[in-house]
Design a protein around this motif. Sequence first.
Motif, PDB file in Angstrom:
ATOM      1  N   PHE A   2      -6.092  22.669   3.445  1.00 25.49           N
ATOM      2  CA  PHE A   2      -5.210  22.561   2.286  1.00 25.49           C
ATOM      3  C   PHE A   2      -3.741  22.548   2.700  1.00 25.49           C
ATOM      4  O   PHE A   2      -2.912  23.293   2.174  1.00 25.49           O
ATOM      5  CB  PHE A   2      -5.494  23.668   1.266  1.00 25.49           C
ATOM      6  CG  PHE A   2      -6.795  23.480   0.541  1.00 25.49           C
ATOM      7  CD1 PHE A   2      -6.890  22.610  -0.536  1.00 25.49           C
ATOM      8  CD2 PHE A   2      -7.936  24.146   0.969  1.00 25.49           C
ATOM      9  CE1 PHE A   2      -8.103  22.407  -1.187  1.00 25.49           C
ATOM     10  CE2 PHE A   2      -9.149  23.951   0.325  1.00 25.49           C
ATOM     11  CZ  PHE A   2      -9.239  23.087  -0.754  1.00 25.49           C
ATOM     12  N   THR A   3      -3.442  21.709   3.683  1.00 27.31           N
ATOM     13  CA  THR A   3      -2.076  21.490   4.120  1.00 27.31           C
ATOM     14  C   THR A   3      -1.723  20.010   3.936  1.00 27.31           C
ATOM     15  O   THR A   3      -2.603  19.167   3.753  1.00 27.31           O
ATOM     16  CB  THR A   3      -1.882  21.874   5.600  1.00 27.31           C
ATOM     17  OG1 THR A   3      -2.824  21.144   6.387  1.00 27.31           O
ATOM     18  CG2 THR A   3      -2.085  23.362   5.810  1.00 27.31           C
ATOM     19  N   LEU A   4      -0.437  19.727   3.977  1.00 28.96           N
ATOM     20  CA  LEU A   4       0.019  18.348   3.846  1.00 28.96           C
ATOM     21  C   LEU A   4      -0.555  17.516   4.983  1.00 28.96           C
ATOM     22  O   LEU A   4      -0.434  17.865   6.155  1.00 28.96           O
ATOM     23  CB  LEU A   4       1.547  18.315   3.875  1.00 28.96           C
ATOM     24  CG  LEU A   4       2.227  16.971   3.629  1.00 28.96           C
ATOM     25  CD1 LEU A   4       1.908  16.448   2.236  1.00 28.96           C
ATOM     26  CD2 LEU A   4       3.728  17.112   3.816  1.00 28.96           C
ATOM     27  N   ALA A   5      -1.199  16.420   4.641  1.00 29.69           N
ATOM     28  CA  ALA A   5      -1.837  15.578   5.658  1.00 29.69           C
ATOM     29  C   ALA A   5      -0.796  14.888   6.523  1.00 29.69           C
ATOM     30  O   ALA A   5       0.329  14.612   6.074  1.00 29.69           O
ATOM     31  CB  ALA A   5      -2.723  14.532   4.989  1.00 29.69           C
ATOM     32  N   PRO A   6      -1.122  14.591   7.782  1.00 26.45           N
ATOM     33  CA  PRO A   6      -0.235  13.767   8.597  1.00 26.45           C
ATOM     34  C   PRO A   6       0.035  12.435   7.894  1.00 26.45           C
ATOM     35  O   PRO A   6      -0.726  12.004   7.024  1.00 26.45           O
ATOM     36  CB  PRO A   6      -1.017  13.561   9.891  1.00 26.45           C
ATOM     37  CG  PRO A   6      -1.969  14.714   9.942  1.00 26.45           C
ATOM     38  CD  PRO A   6      -2.335  15.009   8.517  1.00 26.45           C
ATOM     39  N   THR A   7       1.102  11.775   8.274  1.00 22.95           N
ATOM     40  CA  THR A   7       1.522  10.559   7.596  1.00 22.95           C
ATOM     41  C   THR A   7       0.515   9.429   7.764  1.00 22.95           C
ATOM     42  O   THR A   7       0.097   9.107   8.871  1.00 22.95           O
ATOM     43  CB  THR A   7       2.900  10.115   8.125  1.00 22.95           C
ATOM     44  OG1 THR A   7       3.824  11.178   7.945  1.00 22.95           O
ATOM     45  CG2 THR A   7       3.393   8.892   7.376  1.00 22.95           C
ATOM     46  N   HIS A   8       0.118   8.849   6.625  1.00 21.50           N
ATOM     47  CA  HIS A   8      -0.762   7.687   6.597  1.00 21.50           C
ATOM     48  C   HIS A   8      -0.036   6.531   5.911  1.00 21.50           C
ATOM     49  O   HIS A   8       0.840   6.744   5.067  1.00 21.50           O
ATOM     50  CB  HIS A   8      -2.049   7.981   5.829  1.00 21.50           C
ATOM     51  CG  HIS A   8      -3.016   8.876   6.542  1.00 21.50           C
ATOM     52  ND1 HIS A   8      -2.763  10.214   6.766  1.00 21.50           N
ATOM     53  CD2 HIS A   8      -4.246   8.622   7.076  1.00 21.50           C
ATOM     54  CE1 HIS A   8      -3.789  10.745   7.407  1.00 21.50           C
ATOM     55  NE2 HIS A   8      -4.695   9.812   7.601  1.00 21.50           N
TER      56      HIS A   8
END
Length: 367
Positions: free
Chosen positions: A333-339
Amino acid sequence: MIPTLFPDRHPIAFLVHPRSNVAADLGGIFRPLGWVPNRVYDAALRRVAFPSPVTGSFRHADQPERPAGWLITVPLTPRELLGGGRRVQRIIGQAVDRAGKLGARTVGLGALTAPATAGGAALRHRADIGVTNGNAFTAAVTLLGAQRLLAGLPADATIALVGATGSVGACLTRLLAARTAHPLLLVARNELRLNALRDSLPAGRSEATTDMRRVREADLVILLTSAEDAVLRSEHLKPGAVVLDDTQPRNTRPELLVERPDVRIVDGGLVSVPGVQRRGFIGLPHGVAYACLAETLLLGLSGHQGHYSLGSPRPEQAEHLLTLAAQAGHLGFTLAPTHSFGRLVEPDHQPDGASFTPVPSPAGVRA
């Protein structure tokens, strides 16, 4: 040993639907379905009342023996959902019925099932199951994604919010006004609602316009519209602009990067959830979820009773979900790496500030 938290947790269900390329999405569920032409699906879904099938499930790594929830696919196309009407409402209602029969206590409205039900307000009468549109956590996650992108932009970068008066847009606008000092350009079609949103913010904090051409003034463009197809074109973007596309189905196309190689397009509203075991197709790699799905999972983990986010969410609801996400950190539940267009574009790690902890407002900015 993984700690077991949230003793009052209950199962959830999350509603999804085929996106613009129906064959591709159904092929992700069962490969032979991808061989059927889209025109066949479009005609069949318009004419036949198919039941909403269960197309996936969830389990949490700290209690893998218990079902955490189910994916239910609503047999409606984006065009039908945007058109609304009694048939659409009935089919979504039947999908919610299915969720309750499975044992879900909370149901989340994915993608266009939320605007098709007025942000879930059309389901407010349901006393048998809680409903959330996922927009509170989407606003919170988009805020953090915007802050990550702003770190690489000029200190006086202008932020354009396209679709500012929508359910996510209005909440995000208020969060950005409180947590950043950047100039805000609010863009939407309804001038009355647009001016009302602008006037609800501190004086001089934002500008409002119905003219998409003014988006070219922005360094960071946050796209929050509900549409069947792309609304952002190359002529709307200044040189070197960054786009945070927070739409599903998405309102940008990969061709835009060919037309404008100077522009970055980043997927918005993505959450890293390595502790959530998913079976079923949602158009994302395993370990990554849309924020609206993550909101539903968090409400199930916390044992929330009744409805949560219906219509337009309040900033305090977004803040509460950030707190729940921090408590569920053992599951991710953390901000995902940039996609970008579903593909990872940065090394697979969490940059500084990516966890869901409160980000203080800058000096002189009123919270």
